[in-house]
Design an enzyme around this catalytic site. Structure first.
Site, short mmCIF file in Angstrom:
data_model
loop_
_atom_site.label_atom_id
_atom_site.label_comp_id
_atom_site.label_asym_id
_atom_site.label_seq_id
_atom_site.Cartn_x
_atom_site.Cartn_y
_atom_site.Cartn_z
N THR A 159 0.87 -1.18 0.00
CA THR A 159 0.00 0.00 0.00
C THR A 159 0.90 1.22 0.00
O THR A 159 2.12 1.11 0.19
CB THR A 159 -0.91 0.04 1.25
N ALA B 111 3.15 -1.11 4.74
CA ALA B 111 2.41 0.05 5.24
C ALA B 111 3.40 1.20 5.34
O ALA B 111 4.44 1.08 6.00
CB ALA B 111 1.81 -0.27 6.61
N VAL C 195 7.36 -2.23 7.11
CA VAL C 195 7.27 -0.76 7.16
C VAL C 195 7.89 -0.20 5.88
O VAL C 195 9.00 -0.56 5.49
CB VAL C 195 7.99 -0.21 8.40
N LYS C 196 7.11 0.66 5.22
CA LYS C 196 7.57 1.23 3.95
C LYS C 196 8.15 2.62 4.22
O LYS C 196 7.47 3.48 4.81
CB LYS C 196 6.39 1.31 2.98
N LEU C 197 9.39 2.81 3.79
CA LEU C 197 10.11 4.07 4.04
C LEU C 197 10.60 4.64 2.72
O LEU C 197 11.04 3.88 1.84
CB LEU C 197 11.33 3.80 4.93
#
Ligand code: G3P
Length: 218
Positions: free
Chosen positions: A27, A56, A82-84
């Protein structure tokens, strides 16, 4: 090759998960906005539907804020990645979250140099955006080829190449030929991959011939 689905539409994810083709979900803030729902609720629900990695994305732009948001998102479920963003702050946060055992997807990658940095920061996934490069007249797939080649020189690098911003099935086939680990697909593209006019034509002919026999298997 793993297929992730690039959407925050939980009903779509439920339908596609039944095909057995969905290994994870990605996402981003745009997709969450499109869902019209709260990020914590959507991610929790997706994590229940698909056991694989669910990306996310944080929205903070400084390392400390990214870490706070990242930890909150990671606490939703064990399968959250975790998307960074690929910035100095993002890769600094990446290193800290990876050291704590959290999966990290480094996003908005547009160059091989950036991908190399993400791997050094220990990213679980690097997300190069092929379609957005094509859109500005560059060759998105050439970037995938470069990253796969570079990563393969260093077997100690564990970062998986996650092809993002996919626009059509040819991107997926090319990525598979290059050995990319994952492609994240908008639902329409996964559906498109099943289609071939000769399949439809062949099936219609088989069924017509079968009907003439008057038989039934059951
Ligand atoms: O989620 C990241 C990426 O897949 C976005 O794709 O179509 O907005 O360029 P797109």
């Amino acid at each position: 090759m793993k297929f992730f689905i690039d959407t925050a539409d939980v009903e779509e994810i439920r339908k596609l998960a039944k095909t057995g083709m969905v290994d994870g979900v990605t996402t981003n803030p745009t997709l969450i906005a499109k869902s019209g729902r709260k990020i914590m609720d959507v991610i929790a629900e997706i994590c229940d539907v698909v056991p694989g990695p669910i990306s996310a994305e944080v929205t903070a732009t400084e390392t400390e804020g990214m870490l706070k948001e990242g930890r909150k998102l990671a606490a939703i479920a064990k399968n959250v990645a975790v998307k960074l963003p690929l910035t100095v702050d993002g890769l600094t946060a990446c290193k800290t979250l990876r050291d704590a055992g959290t999966m990290v997807n480094v996003t908005l990658c547009f160059s091989a140099a950036q991908a190399l940095l993400a791997a050094k920061a220990g990213a679980t996934f690097i997300s190069p955006f092929v379609g957005r490069l094509d859109d500005i007249g560059q060759d998105g797939m050439e970037l995938i080829s470069d990253i796969c080649q570079i990563y393969s020189q260093y077997p100690e690098l564990e970062t998986e190449v996650l092809v993002a911003s996919v626009r059509h099935p040819v991107h997926v086939v090319q990525a598979a030929k290059m050995g990319a680990h994952v492609a994240t697909l908008p639902p329409a593209i996964l559906r498109q991959m099943y289609n071939h006019p000769l399949t439809d034509k062949g099936l219609a002919a088989f069924l017509a011939d079968w009907a003439k026999t008057g038989q039934s298997i059951l």
